[in-house]
Scaffold this active site. Sequence first.
Site, mmCIF file in Angstrom:
data_model
loop_
_atom_site.group_PDB
_atom_site.id
_atom_site.type_symbol
_atom_site.label_atom_id
_atom_site.label_comp_id
_atom_site.label_asym_id
_atom_site.label_seq_id
_atom_site.Cartn_x
_atom_site.Cartn_y
_atom_site.Cartn_z
ATOM 1 N N ARG A 1 -5.122 -16.064 -9.274
ATOM 2 C CA ARG A 1 -5.916 -14.958 -9.824
ATOM 3 C C ARG A 1 -5.932 -15.004 -11.345
ATOM 4 N NH1 ARG A 1 -2.798 -10.166 -7.846
ATOM 5 N NH2 ARG A 1 -4.276 -8.964 -9.041
ATOM 6 N N LYS B 1 6.009 -7.217 -3.096
ATOM 7 C CA LYS B 1 7.326 -7.515 -3.681
ATOM 8 C C LYS B 1 8.276 -6.330 -3.499
ATOM 9 C CE LYS B 1 4.993 -8.746 -7.268
ATOM 10 N NZ LYS B 1 4.239 -9.295 -8.375
ATOM 11 N N SER C 1 -0.285 -7.089 -4.338
ATOM 12 C CA SER C 1 0.643 -7.940 -5.085
ATOM 13 C C SER C 1 1.926 -7.165 -5.416
ATOM 14 C CB SER C 1 -0.068 -8.416 -6.366
ATOM 15 O OG SER C 1 0.839 -8.941 -7.275
ATOM 16 N N HIS D 1 9.042 1.072 -9.830
ATOM 17 C CA HIS D 1 8.265 -0.055 -10.348
ATOM 18 C C HIS D 1 7.299 0.455 -11.399
ATOM 19 C CE1 HIS D 1 6.192 -3.883 -10.445
ATOM 20 N NE2 HIS D 1 5.085 -3.174 -10.540
ATOM 21 N N ASP E 1 2.474 -14.060 -2.738
ATOM 22 C CA ASP E 1 1.978 -13.365 -3.936
ATOM 23 C C ASP E 1 2.084 -14.271 -5.157
ATOM 24 O OD1 ASP E 1 1.178 -11.142 -5.684
ATOM 25 O OD2 ASP E 1 3.213 -11.386 -6.434
HETATM 26 N N1 URA Z 1 1.693 -6.886 -11.447
HETATM 27 C C1 URA Z 1 1.802 -7.594 -10.301
HETATM 28 O O1 URA Z 1 2.909 -7.870 -9.835
HETATM 29 N N2 URA Z 1 0.671 -7.987 -9.684
HETATM 30 C C2 URA Z 1 -0.571 -7.702 -10.148
HETATM 31 O O2 URA Z 1 -1.551 -8.076 -9.533
HETATM 32 C C3 URA Z 1 -0.670 -6.966 -11.346
HETATM 33 C C4 URA Z 1 0.491 -6.558 -11.984
#
Ligand code: URA
Length: 433
Positions: free
Chosen positions: A168, A187, A183, A82, A161
């Site tokens: 947010r 995932k 967050s 990621h 999320d």
């Molecule tokens: N990428 C994400 O998936 N979440 C965040 O809070 C910041 C970057």
Amino acid sequence: MRMIDLIEKKKAGKALSEEELRWLIAGVTDGSLPDYQLSAFLMAVIFRGMTHQETAWMTDAMAKSGDQVDLSSIDGIKVDKHSTGGVGDKTTLILAPIAAACGAPVAKMSGRGLGHTGGTVDKLEAIPGYQTSLDRETFLENVRRHGICVVGQSGNLAPADKKLYALRDVTGTVDSIPLIAASIMSKKIAAGADGIVLDVKCGSGAFMKTPEDAATLAREMVEIGWACGRKMAAVITNMDIPLGNFVGNGLEVAEAVAVLRGQGPEDLKEVCLTLVSQMLTLAGKGTEEECRILAEKAIADGSAFQKLKEMVKAQGGDDSVLEHPECLYEKAKVFAVKAPAGGWVQKMDAEGIGRASMLLGAGRETKEDLIDPAAGIVLLKKTGQPVREGETLAKLYTNRPDRVKAAEKTLLESCIIGEKAPEKLPLVFDLIR
Ligand code: URA
């Protein structure tokens, strides 16, 4: 339980219990908690933070708020990567086929770009026919058969999320290390891989502006991954300047192909080899040094490039374009941007280049915007290089000539040309295991 009590508790700087956090995430998921109370809670987290334990509980609850991908029908240690997002970051297109060619299965769900950063799904969709949306069984079957499948994120992965992130985004509560960590990791955990390598970007084009902040975020995410039983590694990499020389979807596919054919720019190659060595190490393929040699071999013997072609074909794409990838952008009109002065390129702000590329049609300002796969920028000069007045700094590719002036202005504003060569910053700042 009452939301007001949780807000008061966090406002006072106290840690929430597991039960309270699971109740809160359940309320986010089923929509029973109102946005105004959630916003107040998020703002309290911004100022008061969260303990590692709170962040791990919240991440686990968010990961379980929707679909969880079960990769157990695929043999071997499944690895994922990621990136926290950047400009010119086409590493997935390079390291996923390398990892698969070296025997580490990659079942990857990637995102789209928004704002100045690009997304892997948009890049793959620049390849005619490539399907980024597959049903779960086809996705798993492709990994079983080819060792690799890269698709877009399923709609119901970590829905808590999705809701919190949208909130947010409009309440000034994005920049909190525990919230970002929860967050991203929710995932990744839900996506099911056994081993996860994080590329945490730092610099002007990234969420984290300093290597220290990036390392804090990386450590938080690595600890969450461990707590959820995953093998983890994180690499802190520089995102002050774009990665590689090509920015834009078709252009980035072409640059990824160049690296897989043993060419391409050194910075991009180095970041990819560093990340993929970590992926292969987590997959049990040897020590870091042995894995780097394996990865280099997969490039040199052409097996990684063949794996990319195999993946593209398996997902309905026209793999023949990868033999001559310039066809992905050469129909766009090209405009040269000249250096306004001579000297050294002292700064080339990644965010500014990303915004210029977006203006040319390579990115979206709103979710509904259509992307032009041929649009983007080729950087002929980057930070640290000498340049003569009037020399071409960059080439702009677009089908929207009306946007060229604004893109050129944005690009030139992002560059500083001075008399001295700038201090050279490392490409890889740190490695956290
Ligand atoms: N990428 C994400 O998936 N979440 C965040 O809070 C910041 C970057």
